[in-house]
Write an enzyme that holds these catalytic residues in place. Structure first.
Site, mmCIF file in Angstrom:
data_model
loop_
_atom_site.group_PDB
_atom_site.id
_atom_site.type_symbol
_atom_site.label_atom_id
_atom_site.label_comp_id
_atom_site.label_asym_id
_atom_site.label_seq_id
_atom_site.Cartn_x
_atom_site.Cartn_y
_atom_site.Cartn_z
ATOM 1 N N GLY A 1 0.787 -1.225 0.000
ATOM 2 C CA GLY A 1 0.000 0.000 0.000
ATOM 3 C C GLY A 1 0.814 1.267 0.000
ATOM 4 N N ALA B 1 13.451 -2.212 6.377
ATOM 5 C CA ALA B 1 13.607 -1.623 7.710
ATOM 6 C C ALA B 1 12.419 -0.759 8.106
ATOM 7 C CB ALA B 1 14.910 -0.826 7.792
ATOM 8 N N ALA C 1 3.110 9.674 11.473
ATOM 9 C CA ALA C 1 2.970 8.272 11.080
ATOM 10 C C ALA C 1 4.343 7.608 10.993
ATOM 11 C CB ALA C 1 2.258 8.164 9.739
ATOM 12 N N LYS C 2 4.361 6.295 11.197
ATOM 13 C CA LYS C 2 5.618 5.563 11.093
ATOM 14 C C LYS C 2 5.350 4.142 10.613
ATOM 15 C CE LYS C 2 5.592 4.506 16.079
ATOM 16 N NZ LYS C 2 6.328 4.648 17.333
ATOM 17 N N GLU D 1 6.645 -4.692 10.258
ATOM 18 C CA GLU D 1 7.543 -5.730 10.756
ATOM 19 C C GLU D 1 7.341 -5.978 12.240
ATOM 20 O OE1 GLU D 1 11.633 -5.964 8.764
ATOM 21 O OE2 GLU D 1 11.083 -3.864 8.542
#
Length: 783
Positions: free
Chosen positions: A499, A537, A731-732, A736
């Site tokens: 996305g 990452a 946002a981040k 993962e």
């Protein structure tokens, strides 16, 4: 999830949805160019062998064959700075490329492979990585001289010891253990997992004069671009790399040497060359998840204070890697030094070379493998002092102001700590919300006390937490306004099903005050898009989308400067919304389309600032970027068969600011499903005598299906929004992090159900039953 924005926080359909569901999206495997040749690769049937002779004459004589490559006629270069050569006279893993063929059809190319005659001198394979780490063990790379990787002329790690061990220490560990009321030890082993993209690797190379265009299934176009230029000996300006409709990376989408070999064959034949892996080739010709043997020791006081932690990790690198100690450095800092508020810690690791398939990036990137062992030991410590495992984690988990550092400082130095930002106060909130949603107080009946027992079937509940970096890296982006007020955003990062194209369009639309439908992303074409490291990452939102927001802010400033005179207002008194620029607090406005038409071309370009520029407002310290997770699992164990069923999962995640809620749920589901497979069924089965992979197919390699995971109503997804200091609108990346805590939560639930601690994955019926049998009266370890 958020109501203060016009575009953010809303579940807009994906930008590429229609093309994908209608089949119009063309991946590299779907592409055809005039005169295109098909590549095929002869692979070693041995894990370790020297090529005594190779005869390609019959293959070259086959009608339709246009090019055959061996180690004799290719550059002697190390792709991606690995130990192995592009093609070498010694193979160090099963499936390593021995020869490459380009032919008019894929069938002719495969027939040519059967005509190549190779005589091998089979060498003893090094398979067991723990044995390989011992002094005097046989060598996986005789020419390297050691099974412990300690650097090469191409790759140097400043903080790596001369003995090949990487170390990180905080405080005084011996003093910490001396202050403990109890000291506990545990060891565990994690399995090798296959990335298993829905679409295997593919590349297509075409030359126009001395310029190469390469279409590649990759999530790291920048690195692939650089490596092509380096291995071919040409400038980057002569290489164009395009990654469109890449399908499912999970850390694994790199062309590695395939792109260079295809490019060489395309140049020599003067025709485009396409290479598409079969599923079997994707199993044996690419990389996999790293696996660890973990040795952990913890010191704890009776009041629940952790006084010391010592972690020792032996990592199986297989034949080589492109991630030289990077996964392990991540584990040393994220899992073994941070995660909990222990003041004294020592973490150390070595990477061991064997003659098995090499490792690379995969979701979690070294953290889940370390967190698995630590979270089992955390449970043991809580049991030792008879404390509820939720309460123990709430007491000790990290939060705002605690020490933090990225893994590159572990590798390169100096070891200089920053802090976690206010967003990481999400940790205790996630634990509490998960416990409430899972009805922990109602279901937890105490240590070694199952939730329920029905004959041989026992139910248990377990918790684990985890964290992972969400790196803030150098990235660039360009936002270009069109004359009708719509926008294109150019980014070097990749849409691969997660996305990304949707998220970057939502952020740019929000910033410019235009509709989501009016922003079109242009992604991952090195001739057009500015540099970005790609999508690894958990950087997609944190880094690449942030650069796009900065570029959009430049554009918005230019729009305001052009609009201000006509509106008789200052730039600072304007706002953009609904496709117009308004004077704040009034209806006076001018359309963005009119400004763009009059100005002809408005463009913004931006780079992210250095990570060290992100500072805490209160302390002035550097804030480093991380995300947190907490997961509770409920299982049923059949103690007669060893079967483990996961009945319910409650998983909490910290995303900073929700850009698209449906995509966030998709990412959580992906992480949990992949983690459940890793914990329960997925593992490369390798012959211990020969090093050959015995299950390189989707029949024998056991992926989970819809029948093996909890129904949708039994998966609780909790999202906590605490905006971070670095990402777009706070946002981040976090996808993962969705992976890291489930496996230990399942293990702790199995222990709650059975009273048996299972520390080696996967939890297959055979493995679970074997451990249960050993603990029964009369079993080998029953005493």
């Amino acid at each position: 999830m958020t109501g203060q924005f016009a575009v953010l926080g809303k579940s807009f359909p994906r930008k590429d949805a229609i093309e994908k569901v209608t089949g119009r999206a063309r991946s590299v495997a779907d592409m055809r160019l005039p005169g295109m040749l098909h590549a095929a690769f002869l692979r070693s049937p041995h894990a370790h062998a020297r090529i005594k002779s190779i005869d390609t004459s019959r293959a070259e004589a086959l009608p339709g064959v246009k090019c055959v490559l061996t180690y004799r006629n290719v550059p002697r270069v190390h792709p991606l700075k690995k130990l192995e050569y592009l093609l070498g006279d010694t193979v160090h893993r099963p499936g390593e490329e021995v020869a490459a063929v380009a032919a008019l059809t894929a069938e002719i190319a495969r027939e040519a492979l059967r005509l190549i005659e190779v005589e091998y001198e089979v060498l003893p394979p090094v398979v067991d990585f723990e044995e390989a780490a011992r002094p005097g063990a046989p060598l996986a790379y005789q020419e390297y001289g050691s099974n412990i990787w300690h650097g090469t002329e191409q790759v140097r790690i400043p903080r790596l010891g001369e003995d090949g061990w990487l170390r990180l220490e905080v405080g005084d560990v011996e003093k910490g253990f001396a202050a403990a009321d109890y000291i506990l030890d545990a060891t565990c082993k994690t399995p090798i997992q296959y990335n298993c993209s829905p679409a295997p690797r593919a590349v297509l190379c075409e030359w126009t004069g001395d310029r190469l265009t390469c279409w590649a299934e990759t999530q790291l176009p920048l690195w692939a671009w650089q490596d092509l230029a380096r291995t071919l000996g040409i400038p980057q300006s002569n290489v164009r790399l395009i990654s469109s409709y890449t399908v499912g990376g999970y850390g694994g989408k790199k062309p590695e040497k395939t792109a260079t070999l295809a490019a060489i064959m395309a140049r020599r034949t003067g025709r485009p060359v396409r290479a598409v892996f079969s599923r079997a080739e994707d199993f044996i010709g690419t990389h996999h998840r790293i696996n660890y043997r973990n040795y952990n020791r913890i010191g704890v006081k009776k009041d629940g204070t952790i006084t010391a932690m010592h972690s020792r990790i032996i990592a199986n690198w297989g034949s080589d890697t492109t991630e030289h100690y990077v996964c392990q450095a991540s584990a040393l800092v994220n899992a073994c030094t941070m995660l909990y508020r222990w003041r004294n810690s020592r973490a150390e690791t070595c990477g061991v070379l064997t003659n098995t398939l090499g490792y690379g990036a995969m979701n979690g990137f070294g953290d889940p493998e370390a967190i698995f062992g630590i979270e089992l030991l955390i449970d043991q410590a809580a049991e030792k002092i008879d404390m509820d495992p939720v309460a123990f984690r709430l007491r000790n988990c990290m939060r705002y102001g605690d020490k933090a550092m990225p893994q590159d400082r572990v590798l390169n130095g100096p070891v200089k700590w920053g802090i976690l930002g206010p967003d990481l106060d999400s940790f205790p909130e996630l634990i509490q919300k998960c416990a409430e949603a899972a009805r922990w107080k109602e279901k937890w009946r105490g240590w070694r006390t199952p939730m329920a027992v029905e004959g041989y079937r026992k139910r248990g509940i377990g918790i684990a937490i985890g964290m992972h970096h969400t790196r803030f890296w150098p990235c660039s982006a360009i936002v270009k306004m069109n004359q009708d007020g719509t926008a294109n955003v150019l980014s070097g990062a990749v849409e691969m099903g997660q996305g990304y194209g949707t998220a970057i369009a939502q952020v740019v639309a929000e910033t410019l005050g235009i509709r989501y439908e009016d922003v079109s992303p242009v992604l991952a074409d090195t001739a057009v898009t500015p540099a970005a490291r790609g999508n690894v990452a958990s950087t997609g939102v944190s880094s690449a989308v942030n650069a796009a927001k900065l570029a959009a802010e430049q554009v918005k400033r230019k729009l305001f400067e052009l609009a201000a005179p006509g509106l008789d207002a200052s730039v600072d008194n304007l706002e953009a919304r609904n496709g117009n620029i308004y004077v704040k607090g009034t209806d006076r406005a001018v359309s963005i389309a009119d400004i763009c038409a009059a100005a002809f071309q408005i463009t913004g370009a931006a780079n992210n600032p250095p990570a060290e520029a992100i500072r805490d407002e209160k302390t002035g310290q550097v804030i480093y970027s991380f995300a947190a997770a907490a997961t509770i699992a409920e299982v049923e164990v059949d103690t007669e068969t060893g079967r483990v069923d996961v009945l319910r999962i409650t998983s909490g995640h910290d995303c900073g600011r929700a850009i698209n809620p449906v995509i966030i749920e998709n990412q959580i589901d992906l992480g949990l499903t992949m983690a459940a497979g890793w914990a329960r069924t997925e593992e490369y089965v390798i012959d211990p005598r020969t090093g050959i992979i015995l299950n390189p197919n989707l029949l024998d390699y056991k992926l989970l299906t819809f029948q093996d995971v909890p129904e949708n109503g039994n998966v609780g997804r909790i999202v906590v929004e605490r905006p971070c200091a670095w990402g777009p609108y706070g946002a981040k990346g976090f996808s993962e992090t969705a992976f890291v805590a489930l496996a230990p939560a399942i293990a702790n639930a199995i222990y709650n159900a059975t009273g048996v601690r299972i520390s080696d994955m996967p939890f297959t019926p055979a493995n679970v039953l074997r451990v249960i049998e050993r603990t029964r009266p009369g079993g080998r370890n029953s005493s």
